[in-house]
Design an enzyme around this catalytic site. Sequence first.
Site, PDB file in Angstrom:
ATOM      1  N   HIS A 133       6.477  -1.728  -0.216  1.00 33.53           N
ATOM      2  CA  HIS A 133       7.152  -3.175  -0.176  1.00 33.53           C
ATOM      3  C   HIS A 133       6.434  -3.694   1.077  1.00 33.53           C
ATOM      4  O   HIS A 133       6.060  -4.772   1.022  1.00 33.53           O
ATOM      5  CB  HIS A 133       8.522  -2.925   0.149  1.00 33.53           C
ATOM      6  N   GLU A 134       6.239  -2.971   2.402  1.00 31.46           N
ATOM      7  CA  GLU A 134       5.455  -3.401   3.230  1.00 31.46           C
ATOM      8  C   GLU A 134       4.172  -3.815   2.935  1.00 31.46           C
ATOM      9  O   GLU A 134       3.323  -4.790   3.650  1.00 31.46           O
ATOM     10  CB  GLU A 134       5.456  -2.488   4.313  1.00 31.46           C
ATOM     11  N   HIS A 137       3.712  -7.080   1.710  1.00 34.63           N
ATOM     12  CA  HIS A 137       3.789  -8.309   2.826  1.00 34.63           C
ATOM     13  C   HIS A 137       2.390  -8.543   3.402  1.00 34.63           C
ATOM     14  O   HIS A 137       1.958  -9.365   3.438  1.00 34.63           O
ATOM     15  CB  HIS A 137       4.781  -7.983   3.934  1.00 34.63           C
ATOM     16  N   GLU A 186      10.691 -11.621   0.008  1.00 32.85           N
ATOM     17  CA  GLU A 186      11.248 -10.070  -0.148  1.00 32.85           C
ATOM     18  C   GLU A 186      11.081 -10.022  -1.765  1.00 32.85           C
ATOM     19  O   GLU A 186      10.907  -8.910  -2.076  1.00 32.85           O
ATOM     20  CB  GLU A 186      12.533  -9.917   0.305  1.00 32.85           C
TER      21      GLU A 186
END
Length: 335
Positions: A133-134, A137, A186
Amino acid sequence: MSAATLPDDQRLIEISPKAYEHPADRAATAALHSIPMLDTVVRKLIEYGGERALRQELLGNYVRLGDAQLPEVWASHRAALARLDIQEVPELYLGQGPFINASAIGSQRPIVLLQSSTVSTLDDLELRTVLGHEAGHILSDHVLYSTALAILTAFGARALMRLPFFAGLPLLAVQLALLEWYRAAELTCDRAATLVNRSPMTTCQTLMVLAGGTASRRLSLDAFVAQAAEYVELEPGWDKFSRFRSELLQTHQYPVRRVSEIQKWVRSGDYDRIMSGEYRKRSEPVDPREEAGSASEFYAERFRGIFREFGEGVSKVGDKAGDAADKLAGWLRRE
């Protein structure tokens, strides 16, 4: 392990974040870019408002991970980046925290932060999901706006506004606009996490653990998925308004809604197409009209409305940001 050393059949070579970008993220980002001088405010806030201070806080108060410090977590971090074909490996820090959380910040050199509860509660694949997930980003270049949001959250918009060089800047409005954008961003990164773990139900399971704060072996994923369906299906007028108010200051969408969004994405067939090798590459040109889309005006009006509520026209914000930067630069020279 770098992206270059991961076998080709495990890498999504040259994948563009546009290949899996959530429509809300695309629209909200386009809307942010349409607000005159907002980028000026964000960049000045980062330049003079605390990114260096945040880095010093990490060096002094967090544990930097690597081959000699939690090497299995470090290896999982590198593998998540490699799956998305990200060549540079950001520094990874571990801090003490009771909540299961992680973040990616740093507009110049991104860094990833893990709270200790994340490592102690999640199993290996769930942790890989969070790290994926990071990585999402970072690949989507969310870190410029997320770093500004982290500074506003860490120091407090009201506190920064009391400083002479930030006086007059509508930082509360900036914070609310960034929160609105971040909730949409997100959803994109949940998709990135799913491409990293190659298991949509693992992403749902990880969101269940984030919601409950308890190891997944003690929870029922089937029951949580059913709960997500119930939440999405029941949206009468008052409940919908109540949810809007409660989400206004949240950085993330509710976990049950995120579960629903992942399931819809998988059902659309986009996940399977990407995993079969059919996806947009970074080298492919981006059509600005396609990026904006019809939904971007919805977010643009939301953002303009936020600034109007604080008695400030967005066209004046850039000039105030420039004045603030000059004042702060002069103060730093005197000190």
